[in-house]
Design a protein around this motif. Structure first.
Motif, mmCIF file in Angstrom:
data_model
loop_
_atom_site.group_PDB
_atom_site.id
_atom_site.type_symbol
_atom_site.label_atom_id
_atom_site.label_comp_id
_atom_site.label_asym_id
_atom_site.label_seq_id
_atom_site.Cartn_x
_atom_site.Cartn_y
_atom_site.Cartn_z
ATOM 1 N N ARG A 26 39.790 46.563 38.784
ATOM 2 C CA ARG A 26 39.086 47.238 39.874
ATOM 3 C C ARG A 26 38.096 46.266 40.494
ATOM 4 O O ARG A 26 37.276 45.659 39.787
ATOM 5 C CB ARG A 26 38.333 48.463 39.368
ATOM 6 N N PRO A 27 38.145 46.100 41.820
ATOM 7 C CA PRO A 27 37.335 45.068 42.478
ATOM 8 C C PRO A 27 35.836 45.112 42.159
ATOM 9 O O PRO A 27 35.231 44.081 41.933
ATOM 10 C CB PRO A 27 37.574 45.320 43.963
ATOM 11 N N ASN A 28 35.246 46.265 42.122
ATOM 12 C CA ASN A 28 33.798 46.347 41.901
ATOM 13 C C ASN A 28 33.452 46.793 40.486
ATOM 14 O O ASN A 28 32.323 47.191 40.232
ATOM 15 C CB ASN A 28 33.170 47.300 42.909
ATOM 16 N N ASP A 29 34.424 46.727 39.597
ATOM 17 C CA ASP A 29 34.194 47.227 38.245
ATOM 18 C C ASP A 29 34.850 46.323 37.198
ATOM 19 O O ASP A 29 35.322 46.789 36.184
ATOM 20 C CB ASP A 29 34.749 48.647 38.123
ATOM 21 N N SER A 76 43.042 36.149 39.099
ATOM 22 C CA SER A 76 43.524 35.244 40.140
ATOM 23 C C SER A 76 44.813 35.752 40.769
ATOM 24 O O SER A 76 44.963 35.737 41.994
ATOM 25 C CB SER A 76 43.749 33.847 39.559
ATOM 26 N N MET A 77 45.738 36.212 39.977
ATOM 27 C CA MET A 77 47.002 36.727 40.498
ATOM 28 C C MET A 77 46.761 37.971 41.344
ATOM 29 O O MET A 77 47.390 38.146 42.396
ATOM 30 C CB MET A 77 47.954 37.033 39.345
ATOM 31 N N ASP A 78 45.849 38.809 40.913
ATOM 32 C CA ASP A 78 45.530 40.021 41.674
ATOM 33 C C ASP A 78 44.966 39.650 43.041
ATOM 34 O O ASP A 78 45.340 40.250 44.048
ATOM 35 C CB ASP A 78 44.533 40.878 40.890
ATOM 36 N N ARG A 79 44.098 38.654 43.084
ATOM 37 C CA ARG A 79 43.532 38.220 44.367
ATOM 38 C C ARG A 79 44.590 37.622 45.287
ATOM 39 O O ARG A 79 44.569 37.822 46.492
ATOM 40 C CB ARG A 79 42.418 37.213 44.142
ATOM 41 N N LEU A 80 45.534 36.887 44.714
ATOM 42 C CA LEU A 80 46.607 36.293 45.513
ATOM 43 C C LEU A 80 47.567 37.336 46.075
ATOM 44 O O LEU A 80 48.173 37.121 47.118
ATOM 45 C CB LEU A 80 47.405 35.289 44.670
#
Length: 82
Positions: A26-29, A76-80
């Motif tokens: 989760r981006p903010n968690d 990193s993979m999630d951001r890509l």
């Protein structure tokens, strides 16, 4: 008669892994989560236990005592993938 909504075991395993990893990413968690918290959020204790073991073996999450958190590779993979 077989329940039409039932999934095969592999699909259930993959669904649990996606749920656990999604929670940890989760981006903010992004933080260490207690395994019990993950179980409450996902709702299936045995599936979560298996998913955590599989994701840990794949290097997608780290374990520290009773806590789990996403690995750098998973983040990193999630951001890509965005």
């Amino acid at each position: 008669m077989q329940d039409e909504t039932s999934q095969n075991p592999r699909e259930e395993d993959e669904r649990a892994q996606k749920a656990v990893l999604g929670l940890l990413l989760r981006p903010n968690d992004q933080r260490p989560w207690a395994v019990e918290e993950v179980e409450r959020e996902v709702g299936e204790t045995l599936a979560v236990t298996d998913a955590i073991a599989t994701l840990h073996a794949a290097g997608l999450l780290h374990r520290c005592g009773k806590f789990v958190f996403a690995s750098h590779a998973a983040v990193s993979m999630d951001r890509l993938s965005l």
